[in-house]
Motif scaffolding. Structure first.
Motif, short mmCIF file in Angstrom:
data_model
loop_
_atom_site.label_atom_id
_atom_site.label_comp_id
_atom_site.label_asym_id
_atom_site.label_seq_id
_atom_site.Cartn_x
_atom_site.Cartn_y
_atom_site.Cartn_z
N PRO A 1 54.88 32.94 46.81
CA PRO A 1 54.54 31.52 46.80
C PRO A 1 55.10 30.74 45.62
N SER A 2 55.57 31.43 44.57
CA SER A 2 56.07 30.72 43.40
C SER A 2 57.48 30.16 43.60
N LEU A 3 58.15 30.56 44.68
CA LEU A 3 59.51 30.08 44.94
C LEU A 3 59.51 29.16 46.16
N TYR A 4 59.75 27.88 45.92
CA TYR A 4 59.85 26.88 46.99
C TYR A 4 58.62 26.90 47.90
N GLY A 5 57.46 27.19 47.32
CA GLY A 5 56.24 27.27 48.11
C GLY A 5 55.41 26.00 48.10
N ALA A 6 55.80 25.02 47.26
CA ALA A 6 55.03 23.76 47.13
C ALA A 6 53.56 24.03 46.84
N ILE A 7 53.32 25.05 45.99
CA ILE A 7 51.92 25.37 45.69
C ILE A 7 51.40 24.68 44.43
N GLN A 8 52.32 24.23 43.56
CA GLN A 8 51.84 23.64 42.31
C GLN A 8 50.97 22.41 42.57
N GLU A 9 51.38 21.59 43.53
CA GLU A 9 50.61 20.39 43.85
C GLU A 9 49.24 20.75 44.42
N GLN A 10 49.17 21.85 45.15
CA GLN A 10 47.89 22.30 45.68
C GLN A 10 47.00 22.83 44.56
N MET A 11 47.59 23.63 43.68
CA MET A 11 46.81 24.21 42.58
C MET A 11 46.31 23.12 41.63
N ASP A 12 47.15 22.14 41.34
CA ASP A 12 46.73 21.06 40.45
C ASP A 12 45.59 20.25 41.06
N ALA A 13 45.67 20.05 42.37
CA ALA A 13 44.59 19.31 43.05
C ALA A 13 43.29 20.10 43.02
N LEU A 14 43.38 21.41 43.19
CA LEU A 14 42.17 22.24 43.12
C LEU A 14 41.58 22.23 41.71
N LYS A 15 42.45 22.27 40.70
CA LYS A 15 41.96 22.18 39.32
C LYS A 15 41.20 20.88 39.10
N ALA A 16 41.74 19.78 39.64
CA ALA A 16 41.09 18.48 39.48
C ALA A 16 39.72 18.44 40.14
N LYS A 17 39.55 19.28 41.17
CA LYS A 17 38.26 19.35 41.87
C LYS A 17 37.37 20.46 41.30
N ASN A 18 37.83 21.08 40.20
CA ASN A 18 37.10 22.19 39.58
C ASN A 18 36.88 23.37 40.54
N ILE A 19 37.88 23.60 41.38
CA ILE A 19 37.86 24.74 42.28
C ILE A 19 38.80 25.81 41.72
N ASP A 20 38.27 26.97 41.40
CA ASP A 20 39.08 28.04 40.84
C ASP A 20 39.85 28.75 41.95
N PHE A 21 40.93 29.40 41.57
CA PHE A 21 41.78 30.07 42.56
C PHE A 21 42.55 31.18 41.88
N GLU A 22 43.16 32.01 42.72
CA GLU A 22 44.00 33.11 42.23
C GLU A 22 45.27 33.14 43.07
N VAL A 23 46.37 33.56 42.45
CA VAL A 23 47.64 33.69 43.16
C VAL A 23 47.99 35.17 43.29
N VAL A 24 48.29 35.59 44.50
CA VAL A 24 48.69 36.98 44.78
C VAL A 24 50.16 36.98 45.14
N PRO A 25 51.01 37.56 44.31
CA PRO A 25 52.45 37.50 44.56
C PRO A 25 52.86 38.25 45.83
N GLY A 26 54.07 37.94 46.30
CA GLY A 26 54.59 38.59 47.49
C GLY A 26 56.06 38.93 47.33
N VAL A 27 56.61 39.66 48.27
CA VAL A 27 58.02 40.03 48.27
C VAL A 27 58.83 38.82 48.73
N SER A 28 59.70 38.33 47.88
CA SER A 28 60.51 37.16 48.23
C SER A 28 61.63 37.52 49.21
N SER A 29 62.08 36.53 49.96
CA SER A 29 63.16 36.76 50.91
C SER A 29 64.48 37.12 50.24
#
Length: 251
Positions: free
Chosen positions: A84-112
């Protein structure tokens, strides 16, 4: 922790991590990138899991689905293709969750781009050929900083893995040549690496666009450029008999 961003891997359902598969089995809500994630992965979900395809959702709808689930005490998996760290558009999702005080974790995967190397049976970093891998994309609807234009990066003549650009292959090859790659530099294009329908096309910068057109491949493919694909290389010093290190004496 109630929200997990999980890398689904490149397509083969066995290439998701053990942790990612375990979370799919625990999730009450799964939001998956339906345009790219192999739907076979959804078979790991438990019965009754609510499943949403984000291909038809806006960012606000994705976030609202997450927030509602969290407020209801549910576990959410946001399933992205590859890592998800490569071209996954997750930063905007994570930042929005931080703003809502919702904690989260990222689990890496095998990139293409790694599955592509496996499909090609190729090492990207060969001694005396290339010790650098550039991961990039051609400018499209999403702008690229001027210093990261493809022609500028091409000046390094390193191994290059180009995402999200196969539908603009003529422009890709023109920029590679403008940047300094020779026209006979080898190129490999792998469509849907690790999927059953995986296809591999090999050529050079001067031939690959025509080859791809003839093969009818225009999306969901990784472009690899560089001499690592065909060059002679020096053997690694790591395993040389006269090379000593903390685990082995020189022989």
């Amino acid at each position: 922790m109630q929200v997990f961003f999980v890398g689904a891997g490149p397509g083969d359902p066995e290439l998701i991590t053990v942790k990612g598969r375990s979370l799919l089995g625990q999730a009450d809500v799964i939001i998956y990138a339906g345009s790219l994630v192999n739907p076979v992965l959804l078979q790991f979900a438990k019965q009754g899991t609510a499943i949403f395809n984000s291909a038809s959702m806006t960012l606000d709808e994705v976030l609202q689905t997450m927030e509602t689930a969290v407020n209801d005490g549910k576990l959410v998996v946001r399933l992205h293709t590859g890592d998800p760290s490569l071209y996954g558009a997750i930063q905007e999702q994570m930042d929005a969750l931080k703003a809502k005080n919702i904690d989260f974790e990222v689990v890496p995967g095998v990139s293409s781009f790694l599955a592509t190397a496996a499909a090609l049976k190729q090492e990207y970093t060969l001694p005396n050929v290339s010790q650098t891998v550039i991961i990039t994309r051609l400018e499209g609807r999403t702008a690229v900083p001027d210093k990261e234009k493809l022609a500028s990066l091409a000046s390094h003549n390193a191994t290059m893995c180009i995402f999200l650009s196969v539908h603009m292959l003529d422009k890709v090859t023109a920029e590679l040549i403008d940047g300094g790659y020779a026209e006979d530099t080898p190129v490999a294009v792998v469509q849907k690496a690790s999927w059953p329908e995986q296809k591999i096309i090999r050529g050079t910068i001067s031939t690959i666009a025509k080859q791809m057109s003839e093969a009818g491949i225009g999306r969901t493919a990784m472009i690899v450029v560089g001499r690592c694909l065909d060059a002679n290389y020096e053997l690694s010093r790591l395993y040389a008999a006269d090379f000593a290190h903390m685990y082995r004496d020189a022989k």
